[in-house]
Motif scaffolding. Structure first.
Motif, PDB file in Angstrom:
ATOM      1  N   TRP A  45       0.838  -1.191   0.000  1.00  0.00           N
ATOM      2  CA  TRP A  45       0.000   0.000   0.000  1.00  0.00           C
ATOM      3  C   TRP A  45       0.883   1.255   0.000  1.00  0.00           C
ATOM      4  O   TRP A  45       1.870   1.337   0.725  1.00  0.00           O
ATOM      5  CB  TRP A  45      -0.886   0.029   1.238  1.00  0.00           C
ATOM      6  N   ASN A  46       0.469   2.229  -0.795  1.00  0.00           N
ATOM      7  CA  ASN A  46       1.099   3.555  -0.801  1.00  0.00           C
ATOM      8  C   ASN A  46      -0.004   4.596  -0.612  1.00  0.00           C
ATOM      9  O   ASN A  46      -0.579   5.099  -1.579  1.00  0.00           O
ATOM     10  CB  ASN A  46       1.852   3.787  -2.118  1.00  0.00           C
ATOM     11  N   LEU A  47      -0.312   4.865   0.642  1.00  0.00           N
ATOM     12  CA  LEU A  47      -1.446   5.724   0.973  1.00  0.00           C
ATOM     13  C   LEU A  47      -1.024   7.186   1.044  1.00  0.00           C
ATOM     14  O   LEU A  47       0.116   7.507   1.372  1.00  0.00           O
ATOM     15  CB  LEU A  47      -2.046   5.292   2.315  1.00  0.00           C
ATOM     16  N   GLU A  48      -1.979   8.070   0.757  1.00  0.00           N
ATOM     17  CA  GLU A  48      -1.728   9.508   0.803  1.00  0.00           C
ATOM     18  C   GLU A  48      -2.814  10.198   1.621  1.00  0.00           C
ATOM     19  O   GLU A  48      -4.009   9.871   1.485  1.00  0.00           O
ATOM     20  CB  GLU A  48      -1.725  10.093  -0.613  1.00  0.00           C
ATOM     21  N   VAL A  49      -2.393  11.128   2.462  1.00  0.00           N
ATOM     22  CA  VAL A  49      -3.347  11.917   3.240  1.00  0.00           C
ATOM     23  C   VAL A  49      -4.256  12.693   2.296  1.00  0.00           C
ATOM     24  O   VAL A  49      -3.798  13.246   1.286  1.00  0.00           O
ATOM     25  CB  VAL A  49      -2.604  12.871   4.197  1.00  0.00           C
ATOM     26  N   LYS A  51      -6.781  11.217   0.735  1.00  0.00           N
ATOM     27  CA  LYS A  51      -7.433  10.268  -0.167  1.00  0.00           C
ATOM     28  C   LYS A  51      -8.305   9.278   0.602  1.00  0.00           C
ATOM     29  O   LYS A  51      -8.252   9.195   1.829  1.00  0.00           O
ATOM     30  CB  LYS A  51      -6.391   9.548  -1.015  1.00  0.00           C
ATOM     31  N   TYR A  53      -9.961   5.182   0.700  1.00  0.00           N
ATOM     32  CA  TYR A  53      -9.638   3.825   0.289  1.00  0.00           C
ATOM     33  C   TYR A  53     -10.620   2.815   0.895  1.00  0.00           C
ATOM     34  O   TYR A  53     -11.319   3.112   1.861  1.00  0.00           O
ATOM     35  CB  TYR A  53      -8.223   3.458   0.744  1.00  0.00           C
ATOM     36  N   LYS A  70      -2.233  13.190   9.040  1.00  0.00           N
ATOM     37  CA  LYS A  70      -1.128  12.278   9.323  1.00  0.00           C
ATOM     38  C   LYS A  70      -0.832  12.199  10.814  1.00  0.00           C
ATOM     39  O   LYS A  70      -0.090  11.327  11.277  1.00  0.00           O
ATOM     40  CB  LYS A  70       0.121  12.721   8.554  1.00  0.00           C
ATOM     41  N   SER A 293       2.067   2.398   6.182  1.00  0.00           N
ATOM     42  CA  SER A 293       2.104   3.070   4.886  1.00  0.00           C
ATOM     43  C   SER A 293       2.317   4.573   5.033  1.00  0.00           C
ATOM     44  O   SER A 293       2.836   5.220   4.130  1.00  0.00           O
ATOM     45  CB  SER A 293       0.810   2.794   4.113  1.00  0.00           C
ATOM     46  N   LEU A 294       1.927   5.124   6.176  1.00  0.00           N
ATOM     47  CA  LEU A 294       2.126   6.547   6.440  1.00  0.00           C
ATOM     48  C   LEU A 294       3.466   6.823   7.109  1.00  0.00           C
ATOM     49  O   LEU A 294       3.717   7.945   7.568  1.00  0.00           O
ATOM     50  CB  LEU A 294       0.982   7.081   7.305  1.00  0.00           C
TER      51      LEU A 294
END
Length: 432
Positions: A45-49, A51, A53, A70, A293-294
């Motif tokens: 997983w490559n999560l972004e604040v 977004k 999911y 975050k 991931s974060l």
């Protein structure tokens, strides 16, 4: 969306979700059109604040989340949990049975604790999951199927042959609860009837079908009833109504703190002890993967967990208009008067003074009245996923739900106003 339209949307959600597999499919479709991205459990997983999911398990459980910030060590996870399954009947292998060389019926096994007599004389459909041959022996193909017609029925016996039926009759799950499919003739044969129906529905040959998880469901759609259409009459209110309210609040809310999470488990009605149930590490593992991931380490993961709060949402018992003596003398929730906080001295529910106070604060902020439910001291009540989840994620949690009548009937009865009000409290929880 006003109260009545939100209730109608719930009816559509339930009608599209005859099994837990379909409930997850319907939830995915709702999330997809609202900008959520699907993750795979067996991929990095490559999560972004900022977004949104979701991830599924066994096609019958789903966890969705929005990354608001975050700073989860301080702001934590805000979790609303529910479940996708309801009491029903599962179709056994080798299900076709002939009687008198005339009738074709299906062999079934009871799933959960339904009110048996409510399943009699109802048009029933068949739906679930079918597993087909795949490209690799260890990775067969899964398909969701709904034989979308009233294909069977469990007929009562005439009162003339059971004169004491109105004095009480104990239904036998193996003998009395088998659905009738049709009359055997040239077009309806006993052998492979079900496989042929599945193959026809999926557009494949019956030889491709390896196995299935199929269940009966009430074919007739729910509706609004009552003098002012104040009631929701539908199957599977327990617990798709809470899944519906929590998913919509996650979608509609613009949270700024921490991570908002919806967890819809499977198999609550049979104890939750499955890989996709609340008595597993599914949710805990996913929360840890989010932290990883974060860029968080394990210490920061635990800090995030202990900054979190969970609402365990399942339905509650409203005072019955014909049997009001079945309820506690002083805690008597009624439909239309708001969400119910569920309390039990023996920890059948997770609610305690601390977690109850938090939910009461949420209700006050949302301008929604709330009620409290406690069983009579001489009556044993039920439980839900709250205490089970707490054995895996030891954070403050409260058990709440909308009050309904006829819980575990094939047709339950809820309140239009209550469903909208619980959605308002979920939204406020995600906002504050």
């Amino acid at each position: 969306m006003n109260e009545k339209n939100f209730a109608k949307d719930l009816i559509e959600f339930i009608y599209s979700s005859p099994t837990s597999f379909h409930a997850v499919k319907t939830s995915k479709e709702l999330l997809n059109v609202n900008g959520f991205e699907e993750l795979k459990l067996n991929e990095k997983w490559n999560l972004e604040v900022g977004k949104k999911y979701y991830v599924t398990k066994n096609l019958s459980a789903i966890i969705a989340f929005t990354l608001n910030s975050k700073n989860i060590e301080k702001e934590g996870f805000r979790i609303i949990s529910s479940h996708s399954d309801s009491p029903t009947f599962r179709i056994k292998p080798n299900a076709e049975m002939s009687v008198e060389k005339t009738y074709l019926k299906l062999n079934t096994e009871c799933y959960g604790g339904p009110i048996l007599n409510t399943w009699l004389d109802r048009p029933l459909g068949v739906a679930g999951r079918v597993v087909l041959k795949g490209e690799h022996i260890l990775k067969p193909k899964e398909e969701i199927v709904n034989i979308n017609k009233p294909i069977c029925i469990i007929p009562n016996i005439a009162i003339h042959m059971n004169r004491s039926v109105n004095e009480g009759y104990a239904l036998n799950k193996q003998k009395d609860m088998l659905p009738l499919v049709g009359l055997l003739n040239d077009s309806l044969e006993k052998d492979n009837f079900l496989l042929n129906q599945l193959a026809l529905n999926l557009g494949v040959s019956s030889e491709e079908i390896i196995d299935f998880d199929l269940f009966l469901y009430e074919f007739e759609k729910g509706n609004l009833i009552g003098a002012n259409e104040e009631f929701i009459s539908s199957g599977r209110l327990d617990n798709l109504s809470m899944a519906h309210a929590s998913l919509n609040s996650l979608i509609d809310t613009k949270g700024e703190n921490g991570i908002n999470v919806v967890a819809v488990f499977d198999n609550e009605e049979v104890g939750s002890s499955t890989k996709q149930g609340a008595d597993s590490n599914m949710l805990l593992n996913i929360l840890e993967r989010i932290c990883m991931s974060l860029g968080k380490d394990r210490e920061e993961f635990f800090t995030s967990i202990y900054s979190s709060f969970m609402i365990s949402s399942d339905l509650a018992h409203a005072v019955h208009p014909n049997l009001s003596e079945k309820h506690d003398p002083t805690n008597r929730p009624i439909m239309g008067e708001g969400p119910v906080i569920k309390i039990n001295a023996n920890q059948a529910y997770t609610s305690d003074a601390y977690s109850i106070s938090i939910y009461k604060n949420i209700c006050n902020e949302a301008q929604v009245k709330c009620q409290e439910f406690v069983n009579r001291s001489d009556e044993r009540g039920g439980s839900t996923i709250g205490p089970i989840s707490s054995t895996h994620i030891d954070i403050p949690s409260v058990d709440i739900g909308s009050p309904i009548l006829a819980m575990h009937s094939i047709r339950e009865l809820g309140s239009v106003k209550d469903h909208y009000n619980i959605y308002k409290t979920f939204s406020k929880f995600y906002e504050v």
